[in-house]
Design a protein around this motif. Structure first.
Motif, PDB file in Angstrom:
ATOM      1  N   GLY A  93      37.736  51.713  37.711  1.00  0.00           N
ATOM      2  CA  GLY A  93      36.818  50.997  38.608  1.00  0.00           C
ATOM      3  C   GLY A  93      37.455  51.244  40.199  1.00  0.00           C
ATOM      4  O   GLY A  93      36.349  51.537  41.225  1.00  0.00           O
ATOM      5  N   TYR A  94      38.554  50.738  40.316  1.00  0.00           N
ATOM      6  CA  TYR A  94      39.136  50.724  41.799  1.00  0.00           C
ATOM      7  C   TYR A  94      38.963  52.103  42.414  1.00  0.00           C
ATOM      8  O   TYR A  94      38.581  52.100  43.553  1.00  0.00           O
ATOM      9  CB  TYR A  94      40.263  50.370  41.530  1.00  0.00           C
ATOM     10  N   GLN A  95      39.258  53.011  41.675  1.00  0.00           N
ATOM     11  CA  GLN A  95      39.493  54.507  42.330  1.00  0.00           C
ATOM     12  C   GLN A  95      37.864  54.860  42.461  1.00  0.00           C
ATOM     13  O   GLN A  95      37.515  55.489  43.644  1.00  0.00           O
ATOM     14  CB  GLN A  95      39.937  55.265  41.216  1.00  0.00           C
ATOM     15  N   ALA A  96      37.169  54.403  41.763  1.00  0.00           N
ATOM     16  CA  ALA A  96      35.545  55.008  42.076  1.00  0.00           C
ATOM     17  C   ALA A  96      35.153  54.264  43.420  1.00  0.00           C
ATOM     18  O   ALA A  96      34.642  54.701  44.142  1.00  0.00           O
ATOM     19  CB  ALA A  96      34.680  54.832  40.784  1.00  0.00           C
ATOM     20  N   ALA A  97      35.491  52.891  43.449  1.00  0.00           N
ATOM     21  CA  ALA A  97      35.154  52.195  44.619  1.00  0.00           C
ATOM     22  C   ALA A  97      35.697  52.632  45.903  1.00  0.00           C
ATOM     23  O   ALA A  97      34.895  52.682  46.969  1.00  0.00           O
ATOM     24  CB  ALA A  97      35.203  50.606  44.288  1.00  0.00           C
ATOM     25  N   VAL A  98      37.099  52.917  45.920  1.00  0.00           N
ATOM     26  CA  VAL A  98      37.656  53.292  46.898  1.00  0.00           C
ATOM     27  C   VAL A  98      37.195  54.653  47.496  1.00  0.00           C
ATOM     28  O   VAL A  98      37.167  54.921  48.676  1.00  0.00           O
ATOM     29  CB  VAL A  98      39.136  53.570  46.711  1.00  0.00           C
ATOM     30  N   SER A  99      36.831  55.499  46.571  1.00  0.00           N
ATOM     31  CA  SER A  99      36.286  56.969  46.678  1.00  0.00           C
ATOM     32  C   SER A  99      34.757  56.433  47.533  1.00  0.00           C
ATOM     33  O   SER A  99      34.402  57.504  48.379  1.00  0.00           O
ATOM     34  CB  SER A  99      36.074  57.774  45.767  1.00  0.00           C
ATOM     35  N   GLU A 100      33.986  55.716  47.192  1.00  0.00           N
ATOM     36  CA  GLU A 100      32.801  55.556  47.923  1.00  0.00           C
ATOM     37  C   GLU A 100      32.796  54.624  49.176  1.00  0.00           C
ATOM     38  O   GLU A 100      31.745  54.432  49.616  1.00  0.00           O
ATOM     39  CB  GLU A 100      31.871  54.795  46.683  1.00  0.00           C
ATOM     40  N   GLY A 101      34.159  54.100  49.470  1.00  0.00           N
ATOM     41  CA  GLY A 101      34.165  53.422  50.840  1.00  0.00           C
ATOM     42  C   GLY A 101      33.714  51.962  50.634  1.00  0.00           C
ATOM     43  O   GLY A 101      33.392  51.483  51.536  1.00  0.00           O
ATOM     44  N   ILE A 102      33.758  51.425  49.216  1.00  0.00           N
ATOM     45  CA  ILE A 102      33.480  49.907  49.141  1.00  0.00           C
ATOM     46  C   ILE A 102      34.718  49.366  50.041  1.00  0.00           C
ATOM     47  O   ILE A 102      35.677  49.419  49.920  1.00  0.00           O
ATOM     48  CB  ILE A 102      33.619  49.723  47.904  1.00  0.00           C
ATOM     49  N   ASP A 103      34.259  48.164  50.433  1.00  0.00           N
ATOM     50  CA  ASP A 103      35.112  47.192  51.225  1.00  0.00           C
ATOM     51  C   ASP A 103      36.034  46.303  50.418  1.00  0.00           C
ATOM     52  O   ASP A 103      37.130  46.185  50.614  1.00  0.00           O
ATOM     53  CB  ASP A 103      34.613  46.486  52.359  1.00  0.00           C
ATOM     54  N   VAL A 104      35.200  45.623  49.618  1.00  0.00           N
ATOM     55  CA  VAL A 104      35.814  44.607  48.731  1.00  0.00           C
ATOM     56  C   VAL A 104      35.399  44.753  47.243  1.00  0.00           C
ATOM     57  O   VAL A 104      34.349  44.936  46.908  1.00  0.00           O
ATOM     58  CB  VAL A 104      35.315  43.240  49.123  1.00  0.00           C
ATOM     59  N   ILE A 105      36.327  44.935  46.393  1.00  0.00           N
ATOM     60  CA  ILE A 105      36.204  45.160  44.953  1.00  0.00           C
ATOM     61  C   ILE A 105      36.340  44.036  44.029  1.00  0.00           C
ATOM     62  O   ILE A 105      37.557  43.568  44.034  1.00  0.00           O
ATOM     63  CB  ILE A 105      36.922  46.501  44.420  1.00  0.00           C
ATOM     64  N   VAL A 106      35.398  43.479  43.406  1.00  0.00           N
ATOM     65  CA  VAL A 106      35.679  42.266  42.506  1.00  0.00           C
ATOM     66  C   VAL A 106      35.570  42.707  40.979  1.00  0.00           C
ATOM     67  O   VAL A 106      34.857  43.442  40.662  1.00  0.00           O
ATOM     68  CB  VAL A 106      34.291  41.022  42.695  1.00  0.00           C
ATOM     69  N   LYS A 107      36.361  42.229  40.460  1.00  0.00           N
ATOM     70  CA  LYS A 107      36.641  42.401  38.878  1.00  0.00           C
ATOM     71  C   LYS A 107      36.311  41.062  38.134  1.00  0.00           C
ATOM     72  O   LYS A 107      36.441  40.235  38.252  1.00  0.00           O
ATOM     73  CB  LYS A 107      37.920  42.773  38.597  1.00  0.00           C
ATOM     74  N   ILE A 108      35.314  41.487  37.063  1.00  0.00           N
ATOM     75  CA  ILE A 108      34.698  40.214  36.342  1.00  0.00           C
ATOM     76  C   ILE A 108      34.481  40.921  34.899  1.00  0.00           C
ATOM     77  O   ILE A 108      34.193  41.992  34.734  1.00  0.00           O
ATOM     78  CB  ILE A 108      32.962  40.026  36.740  1.00  0.00           C
ATOM     79  N   ASP A 109      35.062  40.135  33.983  1.00  0.00           N
ATOM     80  CA  ASP A 109      35.090  40.605  32.593  1.00  0.00           C
ATOM     81  C   ASP A 109      33.607  40.286  32.115  1.00  0.00           C
ATOM     82  O   ASP A 109      32.736  40.019  32.612  1.00  0.00           O
ATOM     83  CB  ASP A 109      35.912  39.566  31.501  1.00  0.00           C
ATOM     84  N   GLY A 110      33.411  41.224  31.169  1.00  0.00           N
ATOM     85  CA  GLY A 110      31.837  41.302  30.510  1.00  0.00           C
ATOM     86  C   GLY A 110      31.672  40.622  29.383  1.00  0.00           C
ATOM     87  O   GLY A 110      30.635  40.632  28.794  1.00  0.00           O
ATOM     88  N   ASP A 111      32.729  39.442  29.179  1.00  0.00           N
ATOM     89  CA  ASP A 111      32.393  38.649  27.908  1.00  0.00           C
ATOM     90  C   ASP A 111      31.588  37.324  28.261  1.00  0.00           C
ATOM     91  O   ASP A 111      31.688  36.561  27.483  1.00  0.00           O
ATOM     92  CB  ASP A 111      33.936  38.171  27.151  1.00  0.00           C
ATOM     93  N   GLY A 112      31.265  37.174  29.521  1.00  0.00           N
ATOM     94  CA  GLY A 112      30.513  36.181  29.889  1.00  0.00           C
ATOM     95  C   GLY A 112      31.318  34.832  30.086  1.00  0.00           C
ATOM     96  O   GLY A 112      30.820  33.623  30.358  1.00  0.00           O
ATOM     97  N   GLN A 113      32.605  34.811  30.135  1.00  0.00           N
ATOM     98  CA  GLN A 113      33.244  33.659  30.592  1.00  0.00           C
ATOM     99  C   GLN A 113      33.648  33.513  32.018  1.00  0.00           C
ATOM    100  O   GLN A 113      33.835  32.253  32.391  1.00  0.00           O
ATOM    101  CB  GLN A 113      34.846  33.961  29.947  1.00  0.00           C
ATOM    102  N   MET A 114      33.053  34.473  32.838  1.00  0.00           N
ATOM    103  CA  MET A 114      33.128  34.058  34.429  1.00  0.00           C
ATOM    104  C   MET A 114      31.725  34.174  34.879  1.00  0.00           C
ATOM    105  O   MET A 114      31.019  35.111  34.689  1.00  0.00           O
ATOM    106  CB  MET A 114      34.081  35.350  34.918  1.00  0.00           C
ATOM    107  N   ASP A 115      31.564  33.309  35.911  1.00  0.00           N
ATOM    108  CA  ASP A 115      30.228  32.997  36.577  1.00  0.00           C
ATOM    109  C   ASP A 115      30.303  33.848  37.638  1.00  0.00           C
ATOM    110  O   ASP A 115      30.816  33.632  38.579  1.00  0.00           O
ATOM    111  CB  ASP A 115      30.331  31.624  36.826  1.00  0.00           C
ATOM    112  N   PRO A 116      29.367  34.948  37.358  1.00  0.00           N
ATOM    113  CA  PRO A 116      29.029  35.839  38.738  1.00  0.00           C
ATOM    114  C   PRO A 116      28.692  35.010  40.036  1.00  0.00           C
ATOM    115  O   PRO A 116      28.834  35.431  40.994  1.00  0.00           O
ATOM    116  CB  PRO A 116      27.859  36.827  38.131  1.00  0.00           C
ATOM    117  N   GLY A 117      27.984  33.724  39.979  1.00  0.00           N
ATOM    118  CA  GLY A 117      27.570  32.984  41.134  1.00  0.00           C
ATOM    119  C   GLY A 117      28.812  32.587  41.960  1.00  0.00           C
ATOM    120  O   GLY A 117      28.658  32.393  43.042  1.00  0.00           O
ATOM    121  N   LEU A 118      29.838  32.682  41.372  1.00  0.00           N
ATOM    122  CA  LEU A 118      31.281  32.161  42.218  1.00  0.00           C
ATOM    123  C   LEU A 118      31.613  33.374  42.948  1.00  0.00           C
ATOM    124  O   LEU A 118      32.757  33.482  43.615  1.00  0.00           O
ATOM    125  CB  LEU A 118      32.379  31.844  41.038  1.00  0.00           C
TER     126      LEU A 118
END
Length: 347
Positions: A93-118
């Motif tokens: 994911g990092y490599q794809a984001a860097v290639s697209e020129g994204i400025d900040v890359i956030v990693k969130i797990d897909g199991d629902g333990q992390m609140d995307p609102g934060l």
């Protein structure tokens, strides 16, 4: 990520770039999280421009599941041809984001333990120039800690202590927390081929960030525990993690105190260790001899053992004090920005 995958990525929206706003992306490693991943995606706010769902050779076919059931135009599904663990998925994911020129890359797990609102709590310190990398810390609120399983609480405390030694970030806690954000200029300087690709990923990346002298900041957060099942069994990986921590500590000390720079701390550590070892071995040998012969050692012999031990401990503590004081404070991505815009640069 293969070259073919990279070419097939949809171009990111240019609206943020046109308005001078920073571009934010989310990376979601996807492995056996079909029950939660659509809900996680649905909770990600409009401030995010791109969402990378990385199917890490999931036996449930989570990549295809998202493509068939998610209509969010921001979602791009990436696929690893073989399972690489959470670290391998995140780096894809990092490599794809860097290639697209994204400025900040956030990693969130897909199991629902992390609140995307934060999410913006993690992004804001980076955009404000206060950090290069941010990570969650579930140990700020003492009341919320009670909701954490006791074995996980104890395991995280042990791992946090080991991480402080190996990474050099003495002001951080909860190293296995996977809610993170990173600036593009830092991500593209990471040695993707060397970073651990499985459960040691979150800890190993801290060591790699320290070699860049990147600024890392903890972000208070609460974890959500529901019916999801964690694949990380702390009781089974403490031994493996300990060996890797020792390796990283040795590398970090060599890089920071002998290869890049030398200071008083460069002398304090080896002198302290040698004196401590000498005192222990000298004292142990004479203590064993005293037991065998029945003749008590003289006061001078005892002092020849005790004094090196005391001085060795003092030298080691002095080194640790210097190491704690040298936690990176100047954001890496800001220094890179200044070097790019410096008059005459590139001539």
């Amino acid at each position: 990520m293969t070259g073919q995958q990279q070419q097939n990525l949809p171009s990111a929206s240019s609206q943020n770039a046109a308005e001078g706003q920073s571009r934010i992306a989310v990376v979601i490693p996807s492995y056996k999280v079909i029950a939660h991943i659509l809900g996680v995606i649905a909770e990600i706010g409009p401030e995010v421009e791109r969402i990378y769902v990385v199917d890490d050779c999931c036996p449930e076919g989570s990549g295809s599941y998202v493509e068939q059931n998610c209509t969010d135009p921001r979602v791009v599904v990436l696929r690893n041809p073989e399972n690489q663990g959470v670290g391998g998925a995140v780096m894809t994911g990092y490599q794809a984001a860097v290639s697209e020129g994204i400025d900040v890359i956030v990693k969130i797990d897909g199991d629902g333990q992390m609140d995307p609102g934060l999410l913006m709590n993690f992004v804001t310190p980076i955009l404000e120039g206060a950090a290069d990398y941010t990570k969650g810390n579930r140990f700020y609120d003492l009341e919320e800690i009670r909701a954490m399983p006791r074995i996980r609480l104890f395991g995280n405390a042990v791992l946090s202590f080991m991480t402080k030694f190996s990474s050099g970030y003495w002001d951080l806690f909860d190293p296995t927390n996977g809610y993170t954000a990173i600036h593009r200029d830092v991500a593209r300087h990471l040695p993707f081929g060397k970073i651990s690709r499985r459960y040691f990923f979150e800890t190993d990346i801290l060591f790699r960030l320290n070699t860049l002298r990147a600024v890392v900041v903890d972000v208070p957060m609460d974890a959500k525990y529901g019916d999801e099942v964690s694949n990380l069994k702390i009781s089974k990986i403490v031994g493996e993690f300990l060996a890797k921590h020792v390796r990283n500590f040795g590398k970090r000390v060599f890089y920071n105190y002998y290869l890049r720079d030398m200071s008083l701390a460069s002398l304090e550590l080896p002198v302290g260790v040698l004196m401590l070892i000498w005192g222990v071995l000298f004292g142990a040998s004479h203590w064993a001899s005293s037991i065998y012969t029945g003749v008590a050692n003289s006061a001078g012999t005892v002092m020849l053992s005790a004094l090196p031990i005391f001085l060795g401990i003092q030298f080691i503590l002095a080194f640790l004090g210097q190491d704690i004081a040298s936690v990176p404070r100047r954001p890496f991505h800001l220094s890179r920005l200044k070097s790019k815009t410096k008059p005459g640069a590139g001539r």
